[in-house]
Design a protein around this motif. Structure first.
Motif, PDB file in Angstrom:
ATOM      1  N   LEU A  97       0.829  -1.207   0.000  1.00  0.00           N
ATOM      2  CA  LEU A  97       0.000   0.000   0.000  1.00  0.00           C
ATOM      3  C   LEU A  97       0.868   1.264   0.000  1.00  0.00           C
ATOM      4  N   GLY A  98       1.891   1.278   0.845  1.00  0.00           N
ATOM      5  CA  GLY A  98       2.726   2.467   0.958  1.00  0.00           C
ATOM      6  C   GLY A  98       3.460   2.794  -0.326  1.00  0.00           C
ATOM      7  N   VAL A  99       4.153   1.803  -0.889  1.00  0.00           N
ATOM      8  CA  VAL A  99       4.936   2.047  -2.104  1.00  0.00           C
ATOM      9  C   VAL A  99       4.024   2.274  -3.299  1.00  0.00           C
ATOM     10  N   MET A 100       2.882   1.576  -3.347  1.00  0.00           N
ATOM     11  CA  MET A 100       1.935   1.743  -4.456  1.00  0.00           C
ATOM     12  C   MET A 100       1.414   3.177  -4.509  1.00  0.00           C
ATOM     13  N   ASN A 101       1.028   3.734  -3.361  1.00  0.00           N
ATOM     14  CA  ASN A 101       0.514   5.100  -3.345  1.00  0.00           C
ATOM     15  C   ASN A 101       1.575   6.109  -3.775  1.00  0.00           C
ATOM     16  N   CYS A 102       2.795   5.917  -3.335  1.00  0.00           N
ATOM     17  CA  CYS A 102       3.875   6.830  -3.725  1.00  0.00           C
ATOM     18  C   CYS A 102       4.149   6.746  -5.227  1.00  0.00           C
ATOM     19  N   SER A 103       4.249   5.532  -5.755  1.00  0.00           N
ATOM     20  CA  SER A 103       4.536   5.381  -7.184  1.00  0.00           C
ATOM     21  C   SER A 103       3.385   5.899  -8.038  1.00  0.00           C
ATOM     22  N   PHE A 104       2.146   5.745  -7.571  1.00  0.00           N
ATOM     23  CA  PHE A 104       0.984   6.244  -8.300  1.00  0.00           C
ATOM     24  C   PHE A 104       1.050   7.765  -8.437  1.00  0.00           C
ATOM     25  N   TYR A 105       1.343   8.454  -7.339  1.00  0.00           N
ATOM     26  CA  TYR A 105       1.427   9.912  -7.387  1.00  0.00           C
ATOM     27  C   TYR A 105       2.637  10.378  -8.197  1.00  0.00           C
ATOM     28  N   LEU A 106       3.766   9.663  -8.088  1.00  0.00           N
ATOM     29  CA  LEU A 106       4.940  10.022  -8.878  1.00  0.00           C
ATOM     30  C   LEU A 106       4.670   9.863 -10.375  1.00  0.00           C
ATOM     31  N   ALA A 107       3.879   8.854 -10.735  1.00  0.00           N
ATOM     32  CA  ALA A 107       3.503   8.678 -12.136  1.00  0.00           C
ATOM     33  C   ALA A 107       2.551   9.779 -12.592  1.00  0.00           C
ATOM     34  N   LEU A 108       1.562  10.119 -11.748  1.00  0.00           N
ATOM     35  CA  LEU A 108       0.598  11.159 -12.109  1.00  0.00           C
ATOM     36  C   LEU A 108       1.268  12.518 -12.281  1.00  0.00           C
ATOM     37  N   ASP A 109       2.385  12.722 -11.593  1.00  0.00           N
ATOM     38  CA  ASP A 109       3.092  13.994 -11.687  1.00  0.00           C
ATOM     39  C   ASP A 109       3.779  14.169 -13.033  1.00  0.00           C
ATOM     40  N   ARG A 110       3.985  13.069 -13.772  1.00  0.00           N
ATOM     41  CA  ARG A 110       4.758  13.125 -15.015  1.00  0.00           C
ATOM     42  C   ARG A 110       3.968  12.676 -16.238  1.00  0.00           C
ATOM     43  N   VAL A 116      -1.577   6.339 -17.094  1.00  0.00           N
ATOM     44  CA  VAL A 116      -1.336   5.644 -15.828  1.00  0.00           C
ATOM     45  C   VAL A 116      -2.437   4.614 -15.577  1.00  0.00           C
ATOM     46  N   ALA A 117      -3.683   4.979 -15.865  1.00  0.00           N
ATOM     47  CA  ALA A 117      -4.797   4.049 -15.684  1.00  0.00           C
ATOM     48  C   ALA A 117      -4.694   2.869 -16.631  1.00  0.00           C
ATOM     49  N   ALA A 118      -4.239   3.121 -17.861  1.00  0.00           N
ATOM     50  CA  ALA A 118      -4.086   2.035 -18.833  1.00  0.00           C
ATOM     51  C   ALA A 118      -3.072   1.009 -18.347  1.00  0.00           C
ATOM     52  N   ILE A 119      -1.926   1.500 -17.884  1.00  0.00           N
ATOM     53  CA  ILE A 119      -0.881   0.597 -17.404  1.00  0.00           C
ATOM     54  C   ILE A 119      -1.350  -0.138 -16.158  1.00  0.00           C
ATOM     55  N   GLU A 120      -2.098   0.553 -15.301  1.00  0.00           N
ATOM     56  CA  GLU A 120      -2.623  -0.064 -14.088  1.00  0.00           C
ATOM     57  C   GLU A 120      -3.574  -1.207 -14.430  1.00  0.00           C
ATOM     58  N   PHE A 121      -4.382  -1.009 -15.477  1.00  0.00           N
ATOM     59  CA  PHE A 121      -5.378  -2.016 -15.835  1.00  0.00           C
ATOM     60  C   PHE A 121      -4.751  -3.247 -16.486  1.00  0.00           C
ATOM     61  N   ALA A 166       4.816   4.352 -13.336  1.00  0.00           N
ATOM     62  CA  ALA A 166       3.499   3.840 -13.732  1.00  0.00           C
ATOM     63  C   ALA A 166       3.490   2.316 -13.745  1.00  0.00           C
ATOM     64  N   PHE A 167       4.546   1.689 -14.270  1.00  0.00           N
ATOM     65  CA  PHE A 167       4.593   0.224 -14.295  1.00  0.00           C
ATOM     66  C   PHE A 167       4.780  -0.344 -12.891  1.00  0.00           C
ATOM     67  N   LEU A 168       5.554   0.351 -12.057  1.00  0.00           N
ATOM     68  CA  LEU A 168       5.689  -0.103 -10.673  1.00  0.00           C
ATOM     69  C   LEU A 168       4.338  -0.034  -9.973  1.00  0.00           C
ATOM     70  N   ASN A 169       3.599   1.043 -10.189  1.00  0.00           N
ATOM     71  CA  ASN A 169       2.269   1.158  -9.600  1.00  0.00           C
ATOM     72  C   ASN A 169       1.347   0.050 -10.109  1.00  0.00           C
ATOM     73  N   GLY A 170       1.397  -0.241 -11.413  1.00  0.00           N
ATOM     74  CA  GLY A 170       0.561  -1.307 -11.962  1.00  0.00           C
ATOM     75  C   GLY A 170       0.895  -2.663 -11.374  1.00  0.00           C
ATOM     76  N   THR A 171       2.193  -2.930 -11.173  1.00  0.00           N
ATOM     77  CA  THR A 171       2.603  -4.198 -10.570  1.00  0.00           C
ATOM     78  C   THR A 171       2.121  -4.308  -9.129  1.00  0.00           C
ATOM     79  N   LEU A 172       2.274  -3.227  -8.385  1.00  0.00           N
ATOM     80  CA  LEU A 172       1.848  -3.240  -6.987  1.00  0.00           C
ATOM     81  C   LEU A 172       0.326  -3.270  -6.855  1.00  0.00           C
ATOM     82  N   PHE A 173      -0.381  -2.751  -7.867  1.00  0.00           N
ATOM     83  CA  PHE A 173      -1.833  -2.812  -7.829  1.00  0.00           C
ATOM     84  C   PHE A 173      -2.315  -4.257  -7.923  1.00  0.00           C
ATOM     85  N   VAL A 174      -1.596  -5.077  -8.705  1.00  0.00           N
ATOM     86  CA  VAL A 174      -1.899  -6.515  -8.728  1.00  0.00           C
ATOM     87  C   VAL A 174      -1.645  -7.109  -7.345  1.00  0.00           C
ATOM     88  N   GLY A 175      -0.536  -6.702  -6.710  1.00  0.00           N
ATOM     89  CA  GLY A 175      -0.270  -7.167  -5.347  1.00  0.00           C
ATOM     90  C   GLY A 175      -1.359  -6.754  -4.383  1.00  0.00           C
TER      91      GLY A 175
END
Length: 302
Positions: A97-110, A116-121, A166-175
């Motif tokens: 949860l912690g790393v996923m939220n950070c990576s999600f916001y870091l992706a949204l910033d760029r 980001v949603a596409a990669i997450e899905f 974005a890919f790190l967030n997508g991987t952690l979202f599966v987790g």
């Protein structure tokens, strides 16, 4: 093989008539509430990035959720009563949860939120495929994926750092889906108790990362209230609703329903940002809704 992981011990505050009522509500409705708040929070969080930084906003989001859950779930008591395997599960869930939220916001910033949603899905497609048992469900997944691709209009970016996050967030979202379902197996009340304990772990994980950036919010009450609102919208309401849905939906069904997230993002864009969808967007929404409606979930374990 039977999973012998002990259920997280529920807090007394999470038992009784409230959860009898919660279980009476269809799990798909809880998912719908989660899907709405999934993008409301990030929409407001992006507006706060210039004031508290990306990681500062992530810290404030997680800290808010941890402080809201603490008196309700008593995470220290949950850990004390859990066996070692359950403790490891909760630590893994919290770190995710912690790393996923950070990576999600870091992706949204760029990157654009659509990318980001596409990669997450993409990762959730694999989770959905694991539990498919019939041609009908394969067809449902294919229709939902086609609608999602139309809706999000996937465009690659030349920003490799943004793509990494974005890919790190997508991987952690599966987790998050996999670990969240393991926690939810204990039932709604115990699952939320486990979620509260995991959120405490998430706060410890991000404490050295975003605390300094978050400090300006503590000297500006309006900014702090806004950040707290983002935390409640992003990490309290949707995560609780996810646990209520996960406790009664098979993991593959939950993963397929995540294809509704681009739909809610489009609707929020219309209402909040006055972004009127194109004809292609409308076709995509219709395909996603049709795919989810066609899907037939497997019976949930009793």
């Amino acid at each position: 093989m039977q999973d012998r992981t002990q259920a997280p011990a529920a807090s007394p505050a999470l038992a009784g008539p409230a959860f009898i009522l919660a279980n009476a509500v269809p799990p798909h409705l809880w998912f719908g509430v989660s899907a709405v708040f999934h993008y409301l929070g990030p929409a407001f969080a992006v507006l706060l990035f210039p004031h508290v930084g990306v990681l500062g906003m992530a810290w404030l989001r997680i800290a808010t959720a941890a402080l809201v859950f603490a008196p309700l779930t008593r995470p220290w008591a949950v850990f004390a009563r859990a066996d070692r395997s359950t403790q490891l599960l909760l630590v893994a869930f919290g770190a995710c949860l912690g790393v996923m939220n950070c990576s999600f916001y870091l992706a949204l910033d760029r990157l654009p939120i659509s990318l980001v949603a596409a990669i997450e899905f993409v990762g959730t497609i694999g989770v959905a495929l694991v539990g498919l048992r019939s041609p009908r469900n394969l067809a449902a997944l294919a229709i939902a994926v086609a609608g999602t691709l139309l809706l999000i209009d996937v465009k690659w970016s030349s920003d490799p750092v943004g793509l990494f996050w974005a890919f790190l967030n997508g991987t952690l979202f599966v987790g998050y889906i996999v670990l969240g379902h393991r926690v939810a197996r204990a039932g709604a009340g115990d699952g939320i108790a486990g979620l509260g304990a995991a959120m405490a772990v998430a706060l410890l994980v991000v404490l050295p990362i975003g605390f300094v950036d978050a400090l300006p919010a503590f000297s500006a009450p309006p900014l702090l209230f806004a950040a707290v609102g983002v935390g409640i919208c992003s990490s309290v309401i949707p995560y609780i609703c996810d646990q209520l849905a996960m406790s009664r939906l098979p993991r593959s069904s939950f993963a397929l329903m995540l294809s509704l997230l681009p739909v809610t993002a489009t609707l929020i864009g219309i209402i909040v940002l006055r972004q009127v969808p194109s004809l292609t967007d409308c076709i995509g929404i219709a395909l996603v809704v049709a795919g989810v409606a066609l899907h037939k979930p497997a019976p949930a374990p009793t």
